[in-house]
Design a protein around this motif. Structure first.
Motif, PDB file in Angstrom:
ATOM      1  N   ARG A 162       0.830  -1.213   0.000  1.00 13.93           N
ATOM      2  CA  ARG A 162       0.000   0.000   0.000  1.00 13.93           C
ATOM      3  C   ARG A 162       0.860   1.258   0.000  1.00 13.93           C
ATOM      4  O   ARG A 162       0.565   2.226  -0.704  1.00 13.93           O
ATOM      5  N   LEU A 215       1.104   4.168  -2.875  1.00 14.66           N
ATOM      6  CA  LEU A 215       0.938   5.588  -2.555  1.00 14.66           C
ATOM      7  C   LEU A 215       2.091   6.398  -3.139  1.00 14.66           C
ATOM      8  O   LEU A 215       1.886   7.470  -3.736  1.00 14.66           O
ATOM      9  N   ASP A 222      -4.026   4.049   6.981  1.00 16.47           N
ATOM     10  CA  ASP A 222      -5.416   4.235   6.547  1.00 16.47           C
ATOM     11  C   ASP A 222      -5.748   5.724   6.443  1.00 16.47           C
ATOM     12  O   ASP A 222      -6.345   6.183   5.468  1.00 16.47           O
ATOM     13  N   GLU A 282      -3.759   7.417   3.515  1.00 18.75           N
ATOM     14  CA  GLU A 282      -4.374   7.147   2.215  1.00 18.75           C
ATOM     15  C   GLU A 282      -5.631   7.996   2.023  1.00 18.75           C
ATOM     16  O   GLU A 282      -5.859   8.536   0.935  1.00 18.75           O
ATOM     17  N   ALA A 283      -6.421   8.108   3.073  1.00 15.67           N
ATOM     18  CA  ALA A 283      -7.650   8.900   2.985  1.00 15.67           C
ATOM     19  C   ALA A 283      -7.339  10.367   2.738  1.00 15.67           C
ATOM     20  O   ALA A 283      -8.039  11.045   1.982  1.00 15.67           O
ATOM     21  N   ARG A 284      -6.268  10.873   3.350  1.00 11.07           N
ATOM     22  CA  ARG A 284      -5.907  12.272   3.155  1.00 11.07           C
ATOM     23  C   ARG A 284      -5.401  12.536   1.744  1.00 11.07           C
ATOM     24  O   ARG A 284      -5.713  13.574   1.154  1.00 11.07           O
ATOM     25  N   ALA A 312      -6.271  10.790  -0.893  1.00  6.63           N
ATOM     26  CA  ALA A 312      -7.453  10.683  -1.755  1.00  6.63           C
ATOM     27  C   ALA A 312      -8.262  11.968  -1.687  1.00  6.63           C
ATOM     28  O   ALA A 312      -8.723  12.484  -2.713  1.00  6.63           O
ATOM     29  N   MET A 347     -11.076  12.467  -4.240  1.00  2.39           N
ATOM     30  CA  MET A 347     -11.436  11.100  -4.570  1.00  2.39           C
ATOM     31  C   MET A 347     -11.866  10.368  -3.307  1.00  2.39           C
ATOM     32  O   MET A 347     -11.393  10.678  -2.211  1.00  2.39           O
ATOM     33  N   GLU A 348     -12.762   9.402  -3.440  1.00  2.00           N
ATOM     34  CA  GLU A 348     -13.203   8.629  -2.291  1.00  2.00           C
ATOM     35  C   GLU A 348     -12.134   7.646  -1.834  1.00  2.00           C
ATOM     36  O   GLU A 348     -11.998   7.365  -0.647  1.00  2.00           O
ATOM     37  N   ASN A 349     -11.363   7.124  -2.769  1.00  2.00           N
ATOM     38  CA  ASN A 349     -10.300   6.185  -2.446  1.00  2.00           C
ATOM     39  C   ASN A 349      -9.259   6.230  -3.559  1.00  2.00           C
ATOM     40  O   ASN A 349      -9.397   6.996  -4.521  1.00  2.00           O
ATOM     41  N   LEU A 350      -8.233   5.398  -3.430  1.00  2.00           N
ATOM     42  CA  LEU A 350      -7.142   5.384  -4.397  1.00  2.00           C
ATOM     43  C   LEU A 350      -7.156   4.107  -5.230  1.00  2.00           C
ATOM     44  O   LEU A 350      -6.111   3.629  -5.663  1.00  2.00           O
ATOM     45  N   ASP A 351      -8.364   3.570  -5.444  1.00  2.00           N
ATOM     46  CA  ASP A 351      -8.472   2.354  -6.261  1.00  2.00           C
ATOM     47  C   ASP A 351      -8.020   2.601  -7.689  1.00  2.00           C
ATOM     48  O   ASP A 351      -7.513   1.706  -8.360  1.00  2.00           O
TER      49      ASP A 351
END
Length: 379
Positions: free
Chosen positions: A91, A95, A117, A120-122, A124, A129-133
């Motif tokens: 992960r 990033l 966690d 990653e949210a910050r 995004a 974005m809601e996530n980094l998918d």
């Protein structure tokens, strides 16, 4: 002995014990044969000491195998003792592949945290974005499709563009109209003489509804200026001030203003301009809308006919006095004339450097700025 595949996660010592038992040897015998201490052999067999390449070679010579066989078995055993959850490593690697993480944390664009966690949210959220998918890709307002190609965005450029968008969204500006860019250009032409007048540029653009931000480039970025749109009535011009010269500042700004006037970038793809007004900038590689913006920007600063007349009358016998006299007559700074002569390959880039003033000191901090010691708020 037949080499076994080192796929079982047992310590090599268990296999060593099997081999010496099969031969009727004791641990003392193996120590004598290999020249190793009895204590070392005992600790290896009990799994208390890891095999070294030297010991693996000695075992290979004694037991008829290869040193690689024993090292593979040792590596497999040591890896089996590690925690099986390697997801955090993957992960973090993802990033770092999507963003210039260290630079963004250093600049305060994203707040650091020990929680992966939350981090990653910050990141995004930085890109809305809601996530980094999926990898972040900057998009502006899309009003129509155009034929020019989309510029590939690197993680550096994508992060820089999102920061420009953040800052632009926080600006309050006047009402934008179809004539705003031309109005701004007409007013800005009155500021071409004195470098100190650069501080008035943000006010002029603000009053005409054009958002203007300055963001220090990341190391390795070659971007000079960008034009994109928040919506059909909200153009944004972002600049890097990569070249600290008055001629380059005015050319890049006028170039981006021509993009605004021509509504370039309303496809949703930001217009990314590199090496504007720089030596070796080959117009043959540019799409037509960029060539048009180049020509219109140059004409907005010094009308083409006026510049051509000066070149025909004076060239190649240019001098500081003649350049300064011409600049005074048409109402621009001498450095701007030098810049156009350089771009037209009338003089080498190394000539008349004394006439070219700096720009950064007059504009940084007077516009909404992120970088060079100025830290704009993170919205």
């Amino acid at each position: 002995m037949t080499e076994r595949r080192a796929v079982e996660t047992f310590p090599p010592g268990e296999f060593i014990k099997e081999e010496i038992d099969a031969r009727g040897w004791t641990q003392n015998d193996l120590a004598e044969i290999t020249g190793k201490s009895v204590r070392l052999i005992s600790e290896v067999i009990l799994g208390k000491r890891a095999l070294t390449p030297d010991t693996a070679q000695a075992l290979a010579d004694a037991l008829g195998t290869t040193a690689q066989f024993w090292m593979n078995m040792e590596s497999a055993y040591q890896l089996s003792k590690l925690k099986p959850d390697t997801a955090p490593v993957a992960r973090r690697a993802k990033l770092y592949s999507l963003f210039p993480v260290k630079e963004m944390l250093k600049r305060g664009w994203v707040e650091a945290t020990e929680s992966l966690d939350v981090l990653e949210a910050r990141f995004a959220a930085f890109c809305a974005m809601e996530n980094l998918d999926t990898p972040p890709q900057f998009r502006g307002y899309a009003a129509r499709r155009t034929t020019y190609k989309e510029v590939e965005q690197s993680p550096l450029l994508t992060a820089w563009l999102y920061r420009a968008k953040q800052l632009a969204q926080g600006l309050t500006v006047g009402k934008f109209s179809a004539k705003s860019a031309d109005t701004a250009i007409a007013q800005l032409k009155n500021l071409l003489t004195n470098p100190e007048d650069l501080r008035q540029v943000p006010r002029v653009l603000c009053e005409t509804g054009i958002r203007f931000v300055l963001i220090e480039p990341f190391p390795g970025m070659k971007v000079d200026g960008v034009c994109f749109w928040l919506d059909a009535d909200s153009p944004v011009i972002a600049m890097t001030l990569r070249f600290d010269r008055i001629d380059n500042f005015w050319f890049v700004l006028m170039h981006e203003l021509r993009h605004v006037a021509n509504k370039d970038g309303q496809s949703g793809n930001a217009i990314i301009d590199e090496n504007l007004g720089s030596e070796g900038n080959d117009a043959s590689d540019k799409p037509p809308f960029e060539v048009k913006a180049d020509q219109e920007a140059a004409d907005a600063i010094i009308p083409g006919a006026t510049m051509n007349d000066f070149i025909l009358r004076v060239g190649p016998l240019y001098s500081e006095q003649r350049i300064a006299g011409f600049a005074a007559r048409i109402g621009v700074h001498p450095g701007i004339v030098v810049g156009q002569l350089r771009n037209r390959k009338q003089v080498p880039y190394s000539h008349y450097a004394k006439l070219v003033a700096k720009s950064k000191e007059h504009i940084v901090g007077n516009a909404l700025t992120d970088g060079w010691g100025h830290h704009a708020p993170v919205l």
